[in-house]
Motif scaffolding. Structure first.
Motif, short mmCIF file in Angstrom:
data_model
loop_
_atom_site.label_atom_id
_atom_site.label_comp_id
_atom_site.label_asym_id
_atom_site.label_seq_id
_atom_site.Cartn_x
_atom_site.Cartn_y
_atom_site.Cartn_z
N HIS A 1 8.02 14.14 22.98
CA HIS A 1 8.22 15.10 24.07
C HIS A 1 6.89 15.59 24.67
CE1 HIS A 1 11.89 15.10 21.74
NE2 HIS A 1 12.52 15.79 22.66
N GLY A 2 5.92 15.87 23.80
CA GLY A 2 4.64 16.40 24.28
C GLY A 2 3.79 15.40 25.02
N ASN A 3 4.13 14.12 24.92
CA ASN A 3 3.35 13.08 25.60
C ASN A 3 4.05 12.54 26.85
OD1 ASN A 3 1.10 13.15 23.99
ND2 ASN A 3 1.77 11.52 22.62
N ILE A 4 5.01 13.30 27.36
CA ILE A 4 5.65 12.96 28.64
C ILE A 4 5.56 14.19 29.53
CG2 ILE A 4 7.77 12.23 29.80
CD1 ILE A 4 8.62 10.84 27.26
N LEU A 5 4.80 14.07 30.62
CA LEU A 5 4.51 15.22 31.49
C LEU A 5 5.07 15.02 32.89
CD1 LEU A 5 0.73 15.91 30.64
CD2 LEU A 5 2.78 16.72 29.44
N PHE B 1 12.34 21.10 27.46
CA PHE B 1 13.76 20.78 27.53
C PHE B 1 14.49 21.04 26.20
CE2 PHE B 1 14.55 17.85 31.35
CZ PHE B 1 13.52 18.43 32.08
N PHE B 2 13.72 21.23 25.13
CA PHE B 2 14.34 21.37 23.82
C PHE B 2 14.66 22.83 23.51
CE2 PHE B 2 14.24 21.95 19.22
CZ PHE B 2 15.12 20.97 18.82
N PRO B 3 15.88 23.13 23.00
CA PRO B 3 16.98 22.20 22.73
C PRO B 3 18.06 22.17 23.82
CG PRO B 3 17.39 24.23 21.57
CD PRO B 3 16.10 24.43 22.35
N GLN B 4 17.94 23.06 24.80
CA GLN B 4 19.04 23.22 25.76
C GLN B 4 19.33 21.95 26.56
OE1 GLN B 4 16.62 25.46 25.36
NE2 GLN B 4 17.69 27.31 24.65
N ARG B 5 18.30 21.19 26.91
CA ARG B 5 18.48 20.01 27.76
C ARG B 5 18.05 18.75 27.00
NH1 ARG B 5 15.75 20.75 33.47
NH2 ARG B 5 16.98 18.85 33.78
N ASP B 6 18.48 18.66 25.77
CA ASP B 6 18.01 17.58 24.89
C ASP B 6 18.40 16.21 25.42
OD1 ASP B 6 16.61 17.21 22.29
OD2 ASP B 6 18.42 16.07 21.84
N GLN B 7 19.61 16.06 25.89
CA GLN B 7 20.05 14.75 26.38
C GLN B 7 19.36 14.37 27.69
OE1 GLN B 7 24.25 13.89 26.20
NE2 GLN B 7 24.55 15.17 24.39
N ASP B 8 19.07 15.37 28.53
CA ASP B 8 18.32 15.09 29.76
C ASP B 8 16.92 14.57 29.43
OD1 ASP B 8 20.40 15.90 31.39
OD2 ASP B 8 19.68 17.96 31.57
N ALA B 9 16.29 15.19 28.44
CA ALA B 9 14.96 14.74 28.00
C ALA B 9 15.01 13.31 27.50
CB ALA B 9 14.42 15.67 26.92
N LEU B 10 16.04 12.99 26.74
CA LEU B 10 16.18 11.65 26.20
C LEU B 10 16.35 10.61 27.31
CD1 LEU B 10 18.12 10.62 23.07
CD2 LEU B 10 18.56 9.39 25.18
N ALA C 1 9.63 7.97 17.28
CA ALA C 1 8.76 9.14 17.46
C ALA C 1 9.46 10.22 18.27
CB ALA C 1 7.45 8.72 18.13
N PHE C 2 10.20 9.80 19.30
CA PHE C 2 10.92 10.78 20.13
C PHE C 2 12.06 11.41 19.33
CE2 PHE C 2 13.66 12.46 23.37
CZ PHE C 2 12.80 12.88 24.37
N ILE C 3 12.75 10.62 18.55
CA ILE C 3 13.92 11.11 17.81
C ILE C 3 13.54 12.20 16.81
CG2 ILE C 3 15.66 10.44 16.09
CD1 ILE C 3 15.96 7.80 17.61
N ARG C 4 12.37 12.11 16.19
CA ARG C 4 12.00 13.09 15.17
C ARG C 4 11.18 14.26 15.73
NH1 ARG C 4 8.64 8.66 13.87
NH2 ARG C 4 6.42 9.09 14.22
N ASN C 5 11.07 14.39 17.03
CA ASN C 5 10.28 15.46 17.63
C ASN C 5 11.12 16.34 18.55
OD1 ASN C 5 7.19 15.50 17.16
ND2 ASN C 5 7.71 13.33 17.14
N PRO C 6 10.62 17.54 18.89
CA PRO C 6 9.43 18.21 18.34
C PRO C 6 9.68 18.62 16.89
CG PRO C 6 10.58 19.68 19.85
CD PRO C 6 11.30 18.36 19.91
N PRO D 1 2.84 19.68 37.85
CA PRO D 1 2.35 20.87 37.12
C PRO D 1 2.01 20.62 35.67
CG PRO D 1 4.73 20.95 37.26
CD PRO D 1 4.30 19.74 38.07
N GLY D 2 2.36 19.46 35.12
CA GLY D 2 1.99 19.14 33.75
C GLY D 2 2.94 19.66 32.68
N THR D 3 4.12 20.10 33.09
CA THR D 3 5.13 20.55 32.13
C THR D 3 5.57 19.37 31.27
OG1 THR D 3 5.92 22.09 33.81
CG2 THR D 3 7.32 21.78 31.88
N SER D 4 5.68 19.58 29.96
CA SER D 4 6.10 18.49 29.07
C SER D 4 7.59 18.58 28.78
CB SER D 4 5.31 18.52 27.77
OG SER D 4 5.83 19.49 26.89
N LEU D 5 8.12 17.53 28.20
CA LEU D 5 9.54 17.52 27.83
C LEU D 5 9.84 18.45 26.66
CD1 LEU D 5 10.77 13.82 28.21
CD2 LEU D 5 11.29 15.80 29.64
N LYS D 6 8.82 19.04 26.06
CA LYS D 6 9.07 20.06 25.05
C LYS D 6 9.88 21.21 25.64
CE LYS D 6 5.14 19.65 21.84
NZ LYS D 6 3.95 20.37 21.33
#
Length: 306
Positions: free
Chosen positions: A201-205, A120-129, A229-234, A113-118
């Motif tokens: 986050h926005g570049n992982i779909l 996941f923020f902030p509730q699932r931050d560690q899952d996104a990582l 780049a991931f650490i300082r985003n979004p 569906p094209g959902t990005s890791l954005k």
């Protein structure tokens, strides 16, 4: 906007292009409808719809014959060519598939569906990582091809080119510190790999049960550089989060643990990149506050487990 001949370009995108490219950008915008019609017909594209949040390229989703695709058109043809070369190198290693490309044009597999890791923020931050770590490990297995890719030392020229401003003592302090640190990091760099270069986050779909990287820059460097780049985003949401400092510390140590990287080295690359981003935002007359806050936080960190 549906099908060829009915291209309505958002005013915000038009302003961005004109601010960047001036008369050249204005002419490109004027020619876009006819270019769009030509591309639609020559590549059998239909049902094309503009995506939200356009930046520097026109991006649409639709169909090529019966296959869902994303069409990317831009004025910076060299950047699009570099992206195409990087996607070829990353093929089968955690990146979206490139279907076709030509001068100023990419046709990509559409993430569904094209959902990005954005999301996941902030509730699932560690899952996104953790998902980002899996993607990085796949990308970094790619062989560095014969094509010429920039090295991260080339990207750091912005530090050398910055002209000190006596009225901006805070940035002058960080600039000197980051320049010295960047030289040390480059001289002690680990075995280089092909990096995505902008893996946030926005570049992982999400695509059909998997997560894939999009929009690679393609740059040669060490894995510790990639995670910054991931650490300082979004970035706009992160720097106003009430647990901003804790989130950054946890991210650094999790990346260190999961990727077997030195936490101090990750923190140092985060700092260097934040100062470079600060300079870039200043030059582009954009909001420098997130980068400034991030740089100040990196200096304050004592790398102890959170």
């Amino acid at each position: 906007m549906k099908d060829s001949g009915q291209l309505t370009i958002p005013l915000s995108f038009q302003k961005t292009i004109i601010n960047l490219y001036g008369e050249k950008g204005q002419l490109w915008l004027e020619n876009l409808p006819s270019l769009f019609t030509h591309l639609s017909q020559s590549h059998n594209l239909r049902n094309l719809t503009l995506v939200d949040n356009l930046s520097y390229n026109l991006v649409l989703t639709g169909l090529q014959d019966k296959t869902p695709i994303a069409l990317k058109i831009g004025l910076d043809k060299s950047a699009l060519q570099q992206e195409a070369t990087a996607l070829k190198a990353f093929a089968g290693n955690g990146a979206i598939a490139l279907r076709a490309h030509e001068n100023g044009l990419l046709i990509l597999e559409q993430a569904i569906p094209g959902t990005s890791l954005k999301s996941f923020f902030p509730q699932r931050d560690q899952d996104a990582l953790k998902i980002a770590c899996i993607i990085m490990q796949k990308l970094h297995q790619a062989k560095i091809p014969d094509e010429k890719f920039p090295h991260i030392k080339d990207w750091l020229h912005g530090l050398k080119e910055y002209t000190l401003d006596s009225n901006n003592r805070d940035l002058s302090f960080h600039h000197h510190r980051a320049s010295v640190l960047a030289n040390r990091l480059l001289s002690t760099m680990a075995q280089p790999v092909l990096l995505h270069g902008d893996l946030h986050h926005g570049n992982i779909l999400h695509h059909q049960g998997n997560w894939l990287a999009i929009d690679p820059k393609g740059v040669v460097g060490e894995p510790a550089y990639e995670v910054a780049a991931f650490i300082r985003n979004p970035i706009l949401q992160l720097y106003i989060h009430p647990d901003f400092e804790k989130l950054i510390k946890v991210r650094i140590f999790l990346f260190s643990h999961l990727l077997q990287l030195t936490a101090q080295r990750i923190q140092e690359w985060c700092y260097v990149q934040s100062v470079l981003g600060w300079i870039g935002a200043l030059n582009d007359r954009e909001n420098t506050t997130p980068y400034q806050q991030f740089a100040n936080l990196c200096v304050q960190f004592e790398m102890t487990s959170p």
